[in-house]
Design a protein around this motif. Structure first.
Motif, PDB file in Angstrom:
ATOM      1  N   ASP A 214       0.829  -1.207   0.000  1.00 18.94           N
ATOM      2  CA  ASP A 214       0.000   0.000   0.000  1.00 18.94           C
ATOM      3  C   ASP A 214       0.861   1.255   0.000  1.00 18.94           C
ATOM      4  O   ASP A 214       0.618   2.201  -0.767  1.00 18.94           O
ATOM      5  N   ALA A 215       1.879   1.293   0.861  1.00 21.21           N
ATOM      6  CA  ALA A 215       2.747   2.471   0.952  1.00 21.21           C
ATOM      7  C   ALA A 215       3.589   2.632  -0.304  1.00 21.21           C
ATOM      8  O   ALA A 215       3.798   3.758  -0.784  1.00 21.21           O
ATOM      9  N   ALA A 216       4.065   1.509  -0.873  1.00 19.12           N
ATOM     10  CA  ALA A 216       4.892   1.576  -2.081  1.00 19.12           C
ATOM     11  C   ALA A 216       4.096   2.087  -3.267  1.00 19.12           C
ATOM     12  O   ALA A 216       4.634   2.774  -4.139  1.00 19.12           O
ATOM     13  N   GLY A 217       2.820   1.769  -3.325  1.00 19.40           N
ATOM     14  CA  GLY A 217       1.979   2.297  -4.400  1.00 19.40           C
ATOM     15  C   GLY A 217       1.611   3.750  -4.192  1.00 19.40           C
ATOM     16  O   GLY A 217       1.403   4.491  -5.164  1.00 19.40           O
ATOM     17  N   LEU A 218       1.564   4.173  -2.916  1.00 20.09           N
ATOM     18  CA  LEU A 218       1.140   5.532  -2.603  1.00 20.09           C
ATOM     19  C   LEU A 218       2.251   6.553  -2.806  1.00 20.09           C
ATOM     20  O   LEU A 218       1.999   7.667  -3.293  1.00 20.09           O
ATOM     21  N   LEU A 219       3.494   6.210  -2.452  1.00 18.42           N
ATOM     22  CA  LEU A 219       4.577   7.192  -2.471  1.00 18.42           C
ATOM     23  C   LEU A 219       4.794   7.813  -3.854  1.00 18.42           C
ATOM     24  O   LEU A 219       4.847   9.054  -3.962  1.00 18.42           O
TER      25      LEU A 219
END
Length: 779
Positions: A214-219
């Motif tokens: 989730d964080a890797a897609g958001l950054l």
């Protein structure tokens, strides 16, 4: 006491007339634009002849009319060129074409389409239709299989074949082409696009290695608007929480990055000229990295305007800059005049320049700390001004947007700046980028947590009328609210309204008494144009039949029902409006199995289902006609498909509907027949084979399309027919003739497009009870 500063609004009429003239031409055609130009010239003659206006006012008015006339003529010329384009003539008859075109933007995965489909914007260079060949330009929208298209960079020149069709887009798109296969690359992208692609790939790689999915897609989305790896449930959470603007390239990105650059140049004691040069180079680099598309250039212009207001502290200069930016952008990209994002950007920028500073100063005078006053003023001003536009655009309003934006505001600037450092570090060496990316984990966790919790609140996303009606209602409501807060006499009444909402609306809306309906056995979730049905399986668990086209819609429906355990997700067939929401069912729930029919085509869609199930450790099983599936307290008898499955993958998409699983289930409310999207051939084969189709409740096949035969409906003989169908869908579902047949049979019809989620259970009198979220019908 200093005199109040007057904001220079002289460019406002000119930018407004340019915008209006362009929008009228694109929306109503070349003839309307020409008439508008004529009316503008007549108005100029009247203003000059009367000479009653002050010279300055007359000059401003004449300039605005002249600019409007010029834009009207230019738009009429462009619109006429689109209508007379050779490809438009081919599209009208649905012909095949071979095109050579330059890719305009990154290919994007398309939700609601079958299998692995991408949408690509291209600019024509030449076309061949039959024996005719043309060297032409023009914007074309291409829908294509992901293979060969997904990794194309903007600027790539490609040759491909496809079927042209007319576009229903209200812009300057010439046609829509459905490509029949992968393209042939006939020209490499320019060096700067290759460099940007390299940086973006290394950035995404470093983020994926260091952070959760989730964080890797958001950054990358926060920094450069790259949402290609953003999980759909996360995107849906951000939309419901009013945070979706953070994952798109916006003026905020530009303002934050340029602000950081200027702080560094000041710390280095560089002069104003050098600082401006460095900031300009940084802006150019950002535009190249984020892709120099219309949306990115729009964001760059808006961000530069906001930065001008912040750094110079001169709103008087910022508004002319905003007006000039609007005129320049419309001249370069006229389609922005009918683009919702453009309207939101301009409105938000104007709010930050004009309204937010006034409110912040007023609240500081009342004792608020300056950081708090400025943060609240920015969040409230931007939300209030854009609220009517959002309502008109989407038909929804986030009730938690202001609070959510305030909660995440402290981490946006740091994570954006650090994200830019991650991109730079990863470009040099991916492990170095990984180390830098680790520092973004805490703020990204906070962002994801706020979005998830805010989106999960009951009533977080309200449905309102869309279009002009929605804009008018919300504009009046916003104006009334602002007036009530500003005028001391109205504050008591406003406070009473707020208290009333808290006392009455919150319990009614958020606690939602009466939903889910007690004793429900079947719920048809309102997921738009698609199917998602829930069968009660005992102890608060369920069986889900199809998952709809949207993860957020089916997830929200299951949340409202309190379903945390799913014994089986049965996918009747592999079309996107039945399977694309699968991640929404799997997200945060215990799921025992995913069940499909015997046909594993289209292969791209099956592969997506397989990967989604495997990613959550959920087994994938297959059932066929004649089998019985027991899941919890539910027993499903598989009646079809009875037609043989096609062997040629090219026939898969057309045959998928008739390969739908047809199942019956016995409940306390009667027998339910679930039909997927089975059409005439499949229905007639079921009838020929003597399959026992009789049922008390029917899920109408294929959203009530005309492909359901009266013979099939009479064989079922249902007292209640449930139609899962999207409001204002473009397919004309449900078909009037089908509804007429059901009416003649005396059946009750319940439609999700009219009532939202629909629950079916047993009434106190022993009949069937149908409960919308706003009323009950007994049969």
């Amino acid at each position: 006491m200093s005199r109040p500063r007057i904001v220079d609004l002289r460019l406002l009429p000119s930018s407004g007339s340019a915008w209006a003239a362009t929008a009228v031409g694109i929306g109503f055609g070349a003839r309307a634009a020409v008439w508008l130009a004529v009316l503008a010239l007549v108005a100029i003659a009247v203003v000059v002849g009367l000479r009653t206006c002050a010279p300055a006012m007359a000059g401003t008015l004449i300039a605005a009319l002249l600019i409007g006339a010029g834009f009207a003529v230019a738009t009429a010329t462009r619109v006429q060129a689109v209508h007379t384009h050779p490809l438009a003539a081919v599209a009208e008859r649905g012909g095949d074409v071979t095109l050579i075109a330059a890719v305009s933007d990154d290919p994007r995965a398309v939700r609601g389409r079958t299998g692995d489909t991408v949408m690509v914007r291209v600019t024509l260079r030449s076309m061949t239709a039959g024996r005719d060949a043309f060297d032409v330009g023009g914007a074309v929208l291409v829908f294509a299989p992901g293979e060969g298209w997904r990794d194309l960079l903007p600027g790539s020149r490609v040759q491909f074949r496809g079927r042209a069709g007319e576009t229903d887009r209200a812009d300057l798109t010439v046609a829509v082409v459905r490509a029949t296969g992968p393209p042939t690359v006939v020209g490499e992208p320019p060096w700067h696009q290759r460099a940007a692609g390299y940086v973006r790939d290394r950035f995404a790689e470093a983020a994926s290695r260091a952070l959760s999915d989730d964080a890797a897609g958001l950054l990358p989305g926060l920094v450069v608007g790259d949402t290609s790896n953003l999980p759909q449930p996360v995107a849906d959470d951000f939309t419901a929480a009013g945070l979706a603007h953070l994952t798109a390239v916006s003026g905020a990105n530009v303002s934050i990055l340029l602000g950081a650059v200027l702080l560094l140049t000041r710390a280095a004691a560089l002069g104003p000229g050098t600082s401006a040069t460095v900031a300009g180079v940084a802006l150019l680099g950002f535009v190249i990295l984020a892709r120099p598309s219309a949306s990115v250039l729009r964001a760059a212009a808006m961000g530069a305007v906001v930065l001008l207001a912040i750094v110079a502290g001169r709103r008087r200069q910022a508004m002319p800059a905003l007006g000039g930016a609007v005129v320049a952008l419309l001249a370069w990209f006229p389609e922005l005049a009918v683009n919702w994002g453009f309207a939101l950007s301009v409105a938000a920028t104007a709010a930050l320049v004009l309204i937010a500073p006034r409110w912040a100063r007023r609240w500081q005078l009342r004792g608020w700390p300056r950081p708090l006053a400025e943060a609240v003023a920015v969040a409230v001003a931007a939300h209030v001004v854009t609220l009517p536009i959002v309502a008109a655009m989407s038909g929804t309003v986030s009730t938690v947007a202001i609070a959510a934006n305030l909660l995440v505001a402290p981490v946006i600037a740091p994570v954006t700046v650090i994200g830019a450092v991650v991109a730079a570090a990863a470009t040099m060496w991916v492990p170095l980028g990984e180390v830098a990316a680790l520092t973004t984990a805490p703020p990204l966790w906070w962002l994801l947590r706020v979005a998830r919790e805010a989106a999960g609140l009951p009533g977080a996303l309200l449905t309102v009328p869309s279009g002009v009606v929605g804009f008018g209602i919300l504009a009046v409501a916003v104006a009334a609210t602002v007036a009530a807060v500003a005028l001391r006499r109205l504050r008591t009444a406003a406070l009473a309204v707020v208290v009333g909402l808290v006392v009455v609306w919150v319990p009614v809306r958020m606690l939602a008494p009466g939903w889910p309906a007690p004793g429900w056995v079947l719920v048809a979730c309102d997921v738009g144009q698609g199917d998602a049905l829930v069968l009660a399986a005992g102890g608060g668990s369920a069986v889900v039949v199809d998952a709809g086209p949207d993860t957020r819609a089916v997830d929200g429906c299951l949340d409202r029902l309190g379903v945390r355990t799913v014994h089986a997700v049965v996918l009747t067939h592999l079309h996107a409006d039945h399977v694309d929401g699968l991640a929404g069912v799997l997200h945060g729930r215990s799921v025992a199995q995913v069940v499909t029919g015997p046909m594993r085509l289209p292969s791209q869609a099956y592969e997506l289902v397989r990967k989604a199930a495997a990613g959550d450790g959920v087994p994938l099983t297959t059932v066929r006609a004649g089998q019985v599936l027991t899941a919890g307290s539910v027993t499903l008898r598989v009646l079809g498909p009875t037609l043989p499955a096609p062997r040629d993958p090219a026939d898969a998409d057309g045959a998928a509907n008739d390969q739908s699983l047809v199942m019956s289930v016995d409940t306390v409310a009667g027998r339910i027949l679930l039909t997927g999207d089975v059409e005439v051939p499949g229905q007639r084969d079921l009838l020929r084979d003597g399959v026992p189709l009789g049922a008390d409740i029917l899920k109408l096949p294929h959203h009530g399309s005309r492909t359901t035969t009266p013979e099939f409906l009479r064989a079922v003989g249902a007292r209640l027919v449930v139609v899962s169908v999207g409001a204002d869908n473009t397919f004309g579902h449900p078909n009037p003739d089908t509804l007429r047949t059901l009416q003649e049979m005396g059946a009750t019809v319940a439609r999700t497009d009219l009532g939202g989620d629909i629950a079916v259970g047993r009434s106190g009198g022993g009949g069937v009870a149908v409960t919308y979220r706003r009323g009950t019908i007994d049969r």
